[in-house]
Write an enzyme that holds these catalytic residues in place. Structure first.
Site, PDB file in Angstrom:
ATOM      1  N   LYS A  93      12.086  -2.938   9.403  1.00 20.47           N
ATOM      2  CA  LYS A  93      11.141  -2.111  10.161  1.00 20.47           C
ATOM      3  C   LYS A  93      10.817  -2.814  11.477  1.00 20.47           C
ATOM      4  O   LYS A  93      10.385  -3.982  11.477  1.00 20.47           O
ATOM      5  CB  LYS A  93       9.880  -1.911   9.318  1.00 20.47           C
ATOM      6  CG  LYS A  93       9.047  -0.728   9.707  1.00 20.47           C
ATOM      7  CD  LYS A  93       7.953  -0.518   8.663  1.00 20.47           C
ATOM      8  CE  LYS A  93       7.123   0.692   8.942  1.00 20.47           C
ATOM      9  NZ  LYS A  93       5.998   0.792   7.996  1.00 20.47           N
TER      10      LYS A  93
HETATM   11  O1  G3P Z   1       3.019   4.514   7.395  1.00 28.04           O
HETATM   12  C1  G3P Z   1       2.140   4.106   8.391  1.00 28.04           C
HETATM   13  C2  G3P Z   1       0.825   3.866   7.780  1.00 28.04           C
HETATM   14  O2  G3P Z   1       0.785   2.706   7.008  1.00 28.04           O
HETATM   15  C3  G3P Z   1      -0.315   3.988   8.680  1.00 28.04           C
HETATM   16  O3  G3P Z   1      -1.195   4.753   7.979  1.00 28.04           O
HETATM   17  O4  G3P Z   1      -3.354   5.672   7.414  1.00 28.04           O
HETATM   18  O5  G3P Z   1      -3.194   3.415   8.507  1.00 28.04           O
HETATM   19  O6  G3P Z   1      -2.712   5.485   9.804  1.00 28.04           O
HETATM   20  P1  G3P Z   1      -2.696   4.826   8.454  1.00 28.04           P
END
Ligand code: G3P
Length: 217
Positions: A87
């Site tokens: 990643k």
């Molecule tokens: O897949 C990306 C993720 O980990 C971010 O999610 O909810 O922190 O915006 P969030």
């Protein structure tokens, strides 16, 4: 649409795997920290533990932000396990590193994507996955799902092989809308997957079936 779970929590990964619908896992440094996994060796071991639970791709994020560092770290991650996908952040050196790994047939996931232009660059660099963050766009009053639709349209125009991995999914409606638009993959928390199970008429119907069965037996 493939279902990935977006967590580094082994219990939740196992739960999603046991449900039988899990196609992979995404992680990031914040998710690792949330589980208290710190230190390079522990983090690498944790990736292997995740790979041993699931059958599909497991995204492991580099910490370096310079080209040489990303190549070194990405190669180390890729060597850990055949399920690992490297990643990389959506920055200039991340795109260069994506092209490098793509030429070596090492799978990549370009993350922190917030625009169609960034998604075009990721595809041109041969990314296996591109990760547009829909929840974080919604957080700033911008339509995250619209970005998925834009990228779908563009990728279909040119038959790009890069898979659209809708990330920062927060709830079940994100999952359903991503499926309608044609995202290749969605990654979200366990609750966004398990929430799909729920319907009050299912519960009411099942209770009635069992009640009627008992009457006749
Ligand atoms: O897949 C990306 C993720 O980990 C971010 O999610 O909810 O922190 O915006 P969030």
């Amino acid at each position: 649409m493939k279902f990935f779970i977006d967590t580094a929590n082994l219990g939740q990964i196992q739960e999603a795997q046991d449900l039988g619908v899990l196609d992979g896992v995404t992680t990031n440094p914040s998710l690792m920290a949330k589980e208290g996994i710190t230190g390079r060796d522990n983090i690498l071991k944790h990736y292997v533990d995740i790979c041993n639970i699931v059958d599909g791709d497991v995204s492991a994020e580099v910490i370096a932000t310079d080209y040489d560092g990303m190549i070194k770290e990405g190669q180390e991650l890729a060597d850990l396990h055949e399920q690992i996908v490297v990643k990389l952040p959506m920055i200039k050196d991340g795109i260069k590193a994506c092209k490098y790994f793509s030429d070596k047939e090492i799978r990549t996931n370009v993350t922190l994507v917030f625009s169609a232009g960034q998604a075009i660059l990721a595809a041109k660099a041969g990314a296996t996955y591109v990760s547009p963050f829909i929840g974080r766009l919604d957080d700033i009053s911008t339509d995250g799902l619209n970005l998925i639709a834009e990228i779908r349209h563009i990728y279909d125009n040119y038959a790009f092989n890069t898979q659209i991995l809708a990330a920062s999914v927060r709830h079940t409606m994100h999952v359903i809308d991503c499926a309608k638009i044609g995202a290749d993959v969605m990654t979200g928390p366990l609750k966004s997957i398990e929430g799909l199970l729920k319907h009050p008429l299912t519960d009411i119907g099942l209770a009635k079936f069992l009640e009627d069965y008992k009457k006749g037996n």
